[in-house]
Design a protein around this motif. Structure first.
Motif, mmCIF file in Angstrom:
data_model
loop_
_atom_site.group_PDB
_atom_site.id
_atom_site.type_symbol
_atom_site.label_atom_id
_atom_site.label_comp_id
_atom_site.label_asym_id
_atom_site.label_seq_id
_atom_site.Cartn_x
_atom_site.Cartn_y
_atom_site.Cartn_z
ATOM 1 N N PHE A 198 0.838 -1.203 0.000
ATOM 2 C CA PHE A 198 0.000 0.000 0.000
ATOM 3 C C PHE A 198 0.878 1.261 0.000
ATOM 4 O O PHE A 198 0.574 2.233 -0.684
ATOM 5 C CB PHE A 198 -0.944 -0.001 1.203
ATOM 6 N N ARG A 211 -4.344 9.139 -11.328
ATOM 7 C CA ARG A 211 -5.544 8.547 -10.709
ATOM 8 C C ARG A 211 -5.865 9.202 -9.364
ATOM 9 O O ARG A 211 -6.691 8.705 -8.605
ATOM 10 C CB ARG A 211 -5.351 7.034 -10.526
ATOM 11 N N PHE A 225 -6.169 1.350 -9.530
ATOM 12 C CA PHE A 225 -5.739 0.894 -10.856
ATOM 13 C C PHE A 225 -6.719 -0.102 -11.489
ATOM 14 O O PHE A 225 -6.930 -0.074 -12.700
ATOM 15 C CB PHE A 225 -4.356 0.243 -10.734
ATOM 16 N N PRO A 227 -10.331 -0.891 -10.752
ATOM 17 C CA PRO A 227 -11.576 -0.676 -10.011
ATOM 18 C C PRO A 227 -12.693 -1.624 -10.469
ATOM 19 O O PRO A 227 -12.847 -1.878 -11.657
ATOM 20 C CB PRO A 227 -11.938 0.769 -10.345
ATOM 21 N N PHE A 231 -16.058 4.928 -10.868
ATOM 22 C CA PHE A 231 -15.949 5.884 -9.764
ATOM 23 C C PHE A 231 -15.635 5.247 -8.410
ATOM 24 O O PHE A 231 -15.836 5.883 -7.381
ATOM 25 C CB PHE A 231 -17.191 6.787 -9.675
ATOM 26 N N GLU A 232 -15.150 3.992 -8.422
ATOM 27 C CA GLU A 232 -14.633 3.433 -7.170
ATOM 28 C C GLU A 232 -13.523 4.343 -6.641
ATOM 29 O O GLU A 232 -12.722 4.882 -7.421
ATOM 30 C CB GLU A 232 -14.090 2.018 -7.408
ATOM 31 N N TRP A 234 -10.556 4.869 -3.350
ATOM 32 C CA TRP A 234 -9.885 4.379 -2.141
ATOM 33 C C TRP A 234 -9.314 5.571 -1.389
ATOM 34 O O TRP A 234 -8.703 6.461 -2.006
ATOM 35 C CB TRP A 234 -8.736 3.428 -2.482
ATOM 36 N N TYR A 277 -19.411 1.558 1.289
ATOM 37 C CA TYR A 277 -17.988 1.628 1.634
ATOM 38 C C TYR A 277 -17.667 0.651 2.735
ATOM 39 O O TYR A 277 -18.546 0.239 3.498
ATOM 40 C CB TYR A 277 -17.485 3.042 1.916
ATOM 41 N N VAL A 278 -16.395 0.260 2.766
ATOM 42 C CA VAL A 278 -15.926 -0.733 3.728
ATOM 43 C C VAL A 278 -14.605 -0.249 4.305
ATOM 44 O O VAL A 278 -13.721 0.175 3.561
ATOM 45 C CB VAL A 278 -15.727 -2.107 3.037
ATOM 46 N N GLU A 297 -12.473 1.631 1.188
ATOM 47 C CA GLU A 297 -12.820 1.442 -0.223
ATOM 48 C C GLU A 297 -14.288 1.829 -0.413
ATOM 49 O O GLU A 297 -15.159 1.310 0.276
ATOM 50 C CB GLU A 297 -12.572 -0.022 -0.649
ATOM 51 N N MET A 299 -17.393 2.026 -3.043
ATOM 52 C CA MET A 299 -17.841 1.390 -4.290
ATOM 53 C C MET A 299 -19.199 1.917 -4.725
ATOM 54 O O MET A 299 -20.218 1.468 -4.194
ATOM 55 C CB MET A 299 -18.026 -0.109 -4.041
#
Lengths: 333, 333
Positions: A198, A211, A225, A227, A231-232, A234, A277-278, A297, A299
């Protein structure tokens, strides 16, 4: 009592939550919930939820479950898992199951029914992250639990059944398979490179600068990179740490700022876009990991999971993340 | 050219199919397709699809792409992957990508626009399985391909964009991660027990007799022990084989019979229930596996994938499979 069952081939767990009481005749495809009407999460209706486990903002001396809170955490009235009882595991021939011990809580993010997470100003939004942290710290004291999963469903299409802005938390007696796989993938990279993957992603994204959606001193918000959906997003902390419980006040304030900006950009691009989101964070009992890095993340729910995704685990995404990031970045807020 | 990108942490592949041409402004949440109107899959409209790759049922001497077929396979007009070109793979710093080489075809299961798969009598349904097999055999000749994924989306909620009954096929240059994981799980069991786990599941289900929906000489249809969604059904061949291409005519006729019965039972329980199904079969280049067993998994679309499922890989299912099986089994057709 809900039951956890494991698929014997792929190891996938399923919660059979029959207490939720769906019978064949109850299934109405794509039923829409009625809007308006009585909201159990609004101030003044505290008596309709199970007794709260946390509240912020009440004047000193005010009793629990009274109004005048700014954030409130309550047990889910229709929990997927049950908090009482001892954990047992047993076999049924070649199959494995255990009882559905766990906590399932609702974090009511604001007293204002109409307010979305994107509307809450950062100086109030910060208490949402404090609540996540406080509940994780408290639930970690229960030695039955191995993981606390924090997530939000916004909009009916993303699985929200209540309109009032809230997120959810589920404490689990096992570390979920997807969490294990993410940690394992990061460990593989660490074993080879002796660097956190990460941290390397953050480094490369800052260098490439194609990005990035927004950033501040503490955080970077990117279109990843690869997704899964258009529109995802992080949100990655620039400082390496594997455990969300280690975040300090300065970081929380920076998190509230970048999260708010990310959601306002998404909302400007696609008004009231449904999303999930998570929070990705280390398991409760293995919190200091050199190879893992906590993050969020987000989504958006804009494409459907269909047969191809079910079969392959691939996702088909019509929007390159470089285009999505540029679009979101260039919006004037 | 679509691009395949790999998430560097969990190894998940994503197809960035920008040819499909969605721009931010194109996203309308939960847009409904208009029913009725012109159907490109109906007889007489053959000129609106790319030239067919297979057709059954035409009188001898009739030209390709003319009417009077009973089943037709055509390339997808909006493919997720492109058939022409050489495969290349390349890195972008820590990221990996390859070009989107593959085949994407549509199997038009019937000439009758109103007919669903549950309506097609078994003696005609059998040609659907022949078409799957014939296309797999043909595509396996292309040495770029490693896997052929066959699936069906029925109903808008399950991702179908055309009403006319059809399934789809995607040939891929890699073996998808979920297929690898399923084979790996089955291999672990085989290494320990020296028996196929699917054969053992069939054995135990026949003994327990609580999750069987229907069966015939060649096949068993069950509610699996750990179903992801209410009324999930698996169709398992009683004879061990890992590769769908090995199925013979007798088995195909028995498959058509049990598949038809399973879908009619589902349709009687929940009329026009949206579903996805996926054929699980061995990779093209490793087809004779002692530890793997081809089968179909049918997933009704009755619950939503939300934050909890995204984060954990767990599914919450309100209906125990024993109840679902009993309900489906006891329906009088």
């Amino acid at each position: 009592m809900p039951e956890l069952r494991k698929d014997p081939i792929v190891g996938r767990w399923v919660i059979i939550a029959k207490e939720r009481g769906k019978r064949p005749s109850d299934f109405v495809v794509e039923k829409e919930k009625t809007k308006g009407g009585f909201c159990p999460l609004c101030p003044g209706h505290e008596y309709t939820t199970p007794p709260e486990v946390l509240a912020y903002g009440r004047p000193p001396g005010a009793p629990p479950n009274s109004p005048d809170w700014t954030l409130r955490v309550v047990p889910n009235k229709y929990p997927a898992l049950i908090i009482e009882g001892d954990l047992w595991k047993e076999g049924e021939g070649i199959y494995d199951k255990m009882n559905g011990i766990g906590a399932h809580e609702v974090i009511v993010e604001t007293p204002n029914h109409q307010e979305t997470l994107a509307d809450i100003p950062p100086e109030r939004l910060v208490q949402v992250y404090w609540a996540y942290r406080d509940r994780m710290v408290d639930l970690a004291r229960d030695h039955r639990f191995r993981y606390v999963m924090i997530f939000k469903n916004f909009g009916q299409a993303a699985g929200a059944s209540l309109e009032h802005s809230h997120s959810q938390l589920i404490a689990l007696p096992i570390v979920p398979q997807l969490v294990r796989e993410e940690i394992k993938g990061a460990k593989l990279y660490y074993d080879y490179k002796e660097r956190c993957i990460f941290c390397d992603i953050i480094h490369q994204e800052l260098q490439q600068n194609i990005r990035i959606i927004c950033e501040n001193e503490e955080f970077l918000c990117i279109s990843p990179f690869a997704p899964r959906s258009p529109f995802e997003m992080w949100i990655l902390p620039k400082r390496h740490h594997s455990d969300f419980r280690s975040v300090d006040d300065k970081q929380f304030r920076a998190l509230a700022e970048i999260f708010s900006e990310a959601l306002r950009r998404l909302d400007a691009a696609i008004p009231r876009c449904p999303f999930n989101y998570v929070l990705h964070t280390a398991p409760l009992r293995e919190s200091y990991l050199e190879h893992y890095h906590w993050h969020f993340e987000i989504m958006p729910k804009l494409t459907r999971i269909a047969g191809f995704e079910w079969g392959t685990g691939f996702y088909i995404n019509p929007t390159p993340p470089e285009e999505a990031a540029r679009f979101l970045r260039e919006i004037t807020l």
